[in-house]
Structures are given as structure tokens and as C-alpha cells.
Write a protein that holds these residues in place. Structure first.
Motif, PDB file in Angstrom:
ATOM      1  N   ILE A  89      38.928  33.028  31.835  1.00  0.00           N
ATOM      2  CA  ILE A  89      39.189  34.130  31.909  1.00  0.00           C
ATOM      3  C   ILE A  89      37.519  35.058  31.820  1.00  0.00           C
ATOM      4  O   ILE A  89      36.306  35.001  30.852  1.00  0.00           O
ATOM      5  N   GLN A  90      37.094  35.888  32.894  1.00  0.00           N
ATOM      6  CA  GLN A  90      35.508  36.275  32.584  1.00  0.00           C
ATOM      7  C   GLN A  90      36.193  38.441  31.725  1.00  0.00           C
ATOM      8  O   GLN A  90      37.495  38.422  32.575  1.00  0.00           O
ATOM      9  N   THR A 148      40.905  38.802  37.558  1.00  0.00           N
ATOM     10  CA  THR A 148      41.230  36.816  37.037  1.00  0.00           C
ATOM     11  C   THR A 148      43.035  37.002  36.917  1.00  0.00           C
ATOM     12  O   THR A 148      43.665  37.530  36.096  1.00  0.00           O
TER      13      THR A 148
END
Lengths: 248, 330
Positions: A31-32, A15
Motif C-alpha cells: 500500500i502507498q 491502490t
């Protein structure tokens, strides 16, 4: 024998990270979050050690210092195979603070082997494992690429130009790098189902000092544009390298 | 803690098998500049066994005083004796700041010492400046180089930092510089030496550390197979360069992981970096984007590698390698 694996919760490395409030704060929208890649390998090795009937590992626990946001990551660690998870409820401020929090937990809860990734892919401080060993007065071995728990505990570590084999006794902290496990494990469907029932304990943070402060964040200078060269004229590249950049 | 009592910039001098490492001279060069601004002194901490002959060079490279600790315990690096030696110096001499190279050794030693004496550590700095109150401003990359963070240690001393090799500059040796060499005695507590080194294995193909190479010829998926790597080897020989690779090539078994560049491999900063058939995933870029000059060759003109490259060629990596090798061989 009980193994504790320190888990850092980091933005997925693919990301694009953004910052807000004049670049002083990570913009966490979109955000992952994932298990820090080195910690994920450490967890994998810990589980391999538990599955190997030749030694006596009977518990693999994961621990994280972070807010409630990090619980999804801890659940993932449980789905991969950890037996239980601990979250120390604190905002991770600097390595000294994080290592201190984990040390407080270790003083009350005995583990024989503590795994810590060599660095985290967010702030890349590379300090928590060694600080933790210091606070606990344990031996700490860095750049670890293998841990064997046979009659003698032998740890391999990478050094420039080769490797070292080191004999140690429990308890100790293994600060692991790539190579400790071949590939990180992926949670199975069954693992994900089981993870819901496994214990995830939240404990309050200890009062500990933060010794460093970040006073400024800056974005690195943008790169100039890439100059393209015709593939039919490789000699131009050679020319540029020799005469303009003077690197050859 | 009375901060006024703390004086001097102390530099840990890393030696391996008796050889002073470049990073130590780089730190001395930077410490000299900072000390001149602060009107302070530079102290070099040289640890080892039978290495007294190395002390003079440290004065020539900027030290005002060399603290030489000569002890068999310190012959080769192990954590505990080295940590004990530094901590004794910190307690007795009260340094204002302390710099260590962010090498395998420094990354192990720095946090140990920081936790033992209870002071803040900024790891892996790439820049050190002096702030308005004469404090050290240490800047380091975070998030794989997507952000630079400047960190201070306000209320504790020494202000500690580990510093990346290859980013600061050593000063030219000046044999006329004056300085003092002090034999410093350390009292070791051997009851804390709990790890035992059984064996050190040198690996022939691992003798070159890609982080020290001036030129790297790096390959990714676009290199394809063994033949592709053999071609890269040929180019590397012509350039007196080292070969490195992206993770895909390491996982495919074409090359050992000690030569992997990227987030889970090594971070490199050569003068010249060739990226052949590497798409430029962020995990790879994080490990090479600080190279001085980056040349990318890729079939896909939209490959992200071209965003960090200085010079690019859209084309078949293998063909370009053979053309380049031919040209340069002349």
C-alpha cells in the motif's frame, strides 16, 4: 495565530485494497500511504492563510494519531510547507478515541484554528472534527468551503441548495470539504530537503476508551457481468430500460 | 452504566424549513421493524418551531410517541441548540439506541452528541440488524465501498448510528396507528451558542441536490466540451433527470462541483445512473457504484466502468446521447 491541521494517513485512493485474516485486517503490504485528500486541501488552505501578510498566522502544525508507519506522510506534510508535525503514538481505533487523543494534546498546547477534513477516505467515519470540537468545548463548523481571517472571522459553509456565511471567534474547529483550496500543493525539491530538518515530535498516547468494536468485515457482493449492447441498436437499451428494468 | 435502564429506539426527525425529510421516515420504518423484534417502542424526536402539525404523520409512519420540542432556537438547524436538545432527552429518557440520518445535518449532529454523552457512534450505516444479545449490529461501507464493516457499541448507551439516506425503507403511512404526542421542554444554555449566522445564500443552480435525483446523466472526459454537456442536458430534460459529472469535468470548469460524483464529490444512489465517457477510476466509482442500475457508454471496451455497469455500450458517448435523446423523445 497558530493553526493545527489534523492529518489522517490513508491508503492511496488508486491502490486496490486487500484484506487478510478472514477479512478482519487490512493487508498493508504494497500500500502507498498518502495524506487523506480532504486533509491535504485543509493543509493547503492553512498555508495560504499563513502566506497572506494581511493576517497574523505564524505557525501551521500538522498532527496525526498513528504508528511509526505514518511518519512518511507527516514528512510529506512538512515538505508541502507545515512548520512542524506531531505524531501521537497510538493505533487509531475509532473516531472517539482519535478525537480524544488530539483533544488531550490541545489541552496542553493552544491553537486558534483547527482544521479537520470532513471525512477520511479509509473508514469514512466523518466524526473526528465534530467530536474534537465537543471535547474542547469549541465551536465547530462543518462543510466549510472557505475561511477568512480578516478583522471578523467569517467562515463559509455549503448547505443543500446554497451556502451560509458564519461569524465566529477563535478558537474553533473548521471541518472542511472540497472547495476549501483549489488544488492540493505538491512538495517542491527544496521543500523535501527542508522537511528533513523540521521537527517531528512523537508523544505518547493518553489512556482513553474505545467505544465501538468492529465485529465483522465482509466484502461487498460482487456485481454481475455487464450486458453489452450494440452501439448501432440503441433502441435495445431503451427497450430494456422500459420493459425489463421498468425504470422509464 | 446499567444497560438495563436504557429502553426505546429514538429517531431524530430532520426537518428543513418545516418539511420532514424523507430520511426521517426511512429511519422510522426501520426503527419500527427493529422495535417489533425487540418488543420495544419507537420515539420520534421532532425539533423545530411551529411544527406541531407535522407530529401526526410521524405516528402514521411508525412512531409510538413523538417528543415535540417547539422552540424558536430550533427553527432552523444549528449545531449547539440541537445538540443540547438531544442530549437532554438522552439524559432524561435513557434511550437504548438513537438513529440520525447521515445528511449534512446528521453528520454534524451525530458526532457532537456522541462525544457529549460519551457513547459510541457508527457513522453512515447502510444496514442495521439485531444481534444475539439484542445488540444493534450496524453495518457501514469503508474504503470507498470496498469493504463492509459491522460495528457494535457494547458497553455504552445509547447505541448511536447515522444512517445513509435512501437505503432503508419508510413504511406506508397508516392513519389508524395510535400514538402519543408529548410536548417536551428543553432548557437551553445560550452561553454556548457561539457562532452567528450572518447570511444564507441560495444558489439557483444548486437547488437540486444530485444525491436526491432518481435518474442521473453523468459525463466525463469522453463528453469532451460544452457542446457535449449541452447534449447531456438535452437527454436529462427528456428523462426528467439531473446532470452530474466526474472530477475531470468539474476541474475543467464545465460544471459546478456541487454536481461532482465521486470520492471528493458526492455519493449518489439513483435508480438509474448513466456514465457517459467516464472511464471509471476508483475515485469516481466509489461515489456511484451503489446505484440501482448503471449504464456505461465508453469508447474503450476495457474501461473499468464496465466492471460496475449493468448495461454497456462501446461507442462514442456523444453519438449515443443524441441517438438516445431522439429515441426517448418519441
Amino acid at each position: 495565530m497558530k493553526i493545527l491541521v489534523c492529518i489522517s494517513n490513508v491508503p492511496d485512493t488508486t491502490t486496490k485494497v486487500k484484506f487478510k485474516e478472514d477479512n478482519t485486517l487490512l493487508d498493508d503490504s504494497g500500500i502507498q500511504w498518502i495524506i487523506n485528500p480532504w486533509d491535504e486541501l485543509a493543509l493547503t488552505r492553512a498555508l495560504e492563510l499563513k502566506e497572506d501578510a494581511g493576517n497574523s498566522v505564524n505557525e501551521v502544525c500538522v498532527i496525526n494519531v498513528g504508528g511509526s508507519l505514518t511518519e512518511a506522510t507527516l514528512r510529506k506534510a512538512l515538505a508541502i510547507g507545515a512548520d512542524k508535525a506531531i505524531r501521537i503514538d497510538a493505533c487509531p481505533s475509532d473516531a472517539y478515541h482519535v478525537a480524544g487523543q488530539i483533544a488531550e494534546y490541545l489541552k496542553e498546547n493552544v491553537y486558534d484554528l483547527i482544521f479537520s477534513g470532513i471525512e477520511s477516505s479509509d473508514y469514512n467515519g466523518s466524526s473526528v472534527g465534530a467530536m474534537l470540537a465537543e471535547f474542547m468545548n469549541y465551536s465547530g463548523i462543518s462543510s466549510v468551503t472557505n475561511v477568512n481571517l480578516d478583522d471578523d472571522i467569517v467562515v463559509s459553509r455549503a448547505i443543500p441548495g446554497g451556502k451560509q456565511m458564519i461569524k465566529t471567534e477563535t478558537p474553533f474547529v473548521a471541518i472542511v470539504q472540497k472547495g476549501i483550496a483549489k488544488e492540493p500543493r505538491i512538495p517542491s525539491m527544496r521543500g523535501i530537503m527542508m522537511a528533513r530538518k523540521k521537527p517531528l515530535e512523537v508523544i505518547p498516547a493518553a489512556e482513553l476508551p474505545v467505544l465501538t468494536q468492529t465485529v465483522k468485515f465482509e466484502l461487498p457482493q460482487a456485481k454481475g457481468t455487464c450486458k453489452m449492447i450494440d452501439p448501432e441498436h440503441v433502441e435495445q437499451l431503451v427497450e430494456l430500460l422500459k420493459n425489463e428494468a421498468k425504470v422509464l | 452504566m446499567n444497560l438495563e435502564e436504557y429502553k426505546g429506539i429514538y429517531v431524530f426527525i430532520e426537518q428543513r424549513e418545516g418539511e420532514i425529510q424523507n430520511v426521517a421516515l426511512e429511519l422510522l420504518g426501520q426503527a419500527r421493524k427493529l422495535a417489533d423484534q425487540l418488543n420495544d417502542k419507537v420515539y420520534a424526536m421532532l425539533f423545530g418551531h411551529k411544527i406541531a402539525d407535522k407530529a401526526k404523520a410521524l405516528i402514521a409512519h411508525g412512531a409510538d410517541e413523538v417528543l415535540l420540542v417547539d422552540a424558536p432556537e430550533l427553527k432552523d438547524y444549528t449545531t449547539e441548540p440541537y445538540a443540547q436538545a438531544i442530549c437532554q432527552i438522552i439524559r432524561e429518557r435513557k434511550p437504548e439506541s438513537l438513529l440520525i440520518g447521515a445528511t449534512t445535518i446528521g453528520r454534524d449532529l451525530g458526532p457532537r452528541v456522541s462525544a457529549r454523552v460519551g457513547t459510541g457512534l457508527t457513522a453512515d450505516c447502510t444496514k442495521i440488524e439485531i444481534g444475539e444479545k439484542n445488540e444493534m449490529l450496524m453495518t457501514r461501507p469503508a474504503f470507498g465501498g470496498n469493504l463492509m464493516a459491522t460495528i457494535v457499541c457494547k458497553n455504552h448507551r445509547p447505541q448511536m448510528g447515522t444512517v445513509r439516506p435512501g437505503v432503508l425503507f419508510a413504511m406506508d403511512a397508516d392513519a389508524n396507528r395510535k400514538g402519543e404526542i408529548v410536548n417536551y421542554e428543553v432548557k437551553f444554555d445560550s452561553s454556548k451558542f457561539r457562532v452567528k449566522l450572518l447570511e444564507t445564500v441560495k444558489e439557483e443552480n444548486d437547488l437540486i441536490d444530485i444525491t436526491e435525483a432518481k435518474i442521473l446523466v453523468s459525463g466525463g472526459r469522453g463528453i469532451g466540451n460544452k457542446e457535449g454537456f449541452a447534449a447531456m442536458d438535452g437527454l436529462a430534460k427528456t428523462l426528467e433527470a439531473e446532470v452530474s459529472a466526474s472530477r475531470a469535468m468539474v476541474d475543467a470548469g464545465y460544471i459546478g462541483h456541487e454536481r461532482q460524483v465521486g470520492q471528493t464529490g458526492k455519493t449518489v444512489r439513483p435508480d438509474l445512473y448513466f456514465a457517459f465517457g467516464i472511464s471509471g477510476a476508483i475515485q469516481h466509482v466509489a461515489g456511484m457504484e451503489d446505484s440501482d442500475l448503471i449504464i456505461a457508454v465508453n469508447k474503450d471496451k476495457y474501461a473499468p466502468i464496465f466492471q460496475v455497469a449493468d448495461l454497456g455500450i462501446v461507442g462514442d458517448a456523444k453519438q449515443i446521447i443524441s441517438k438516445l435523446t431522439e429515441r426517448l423523445g418519441k
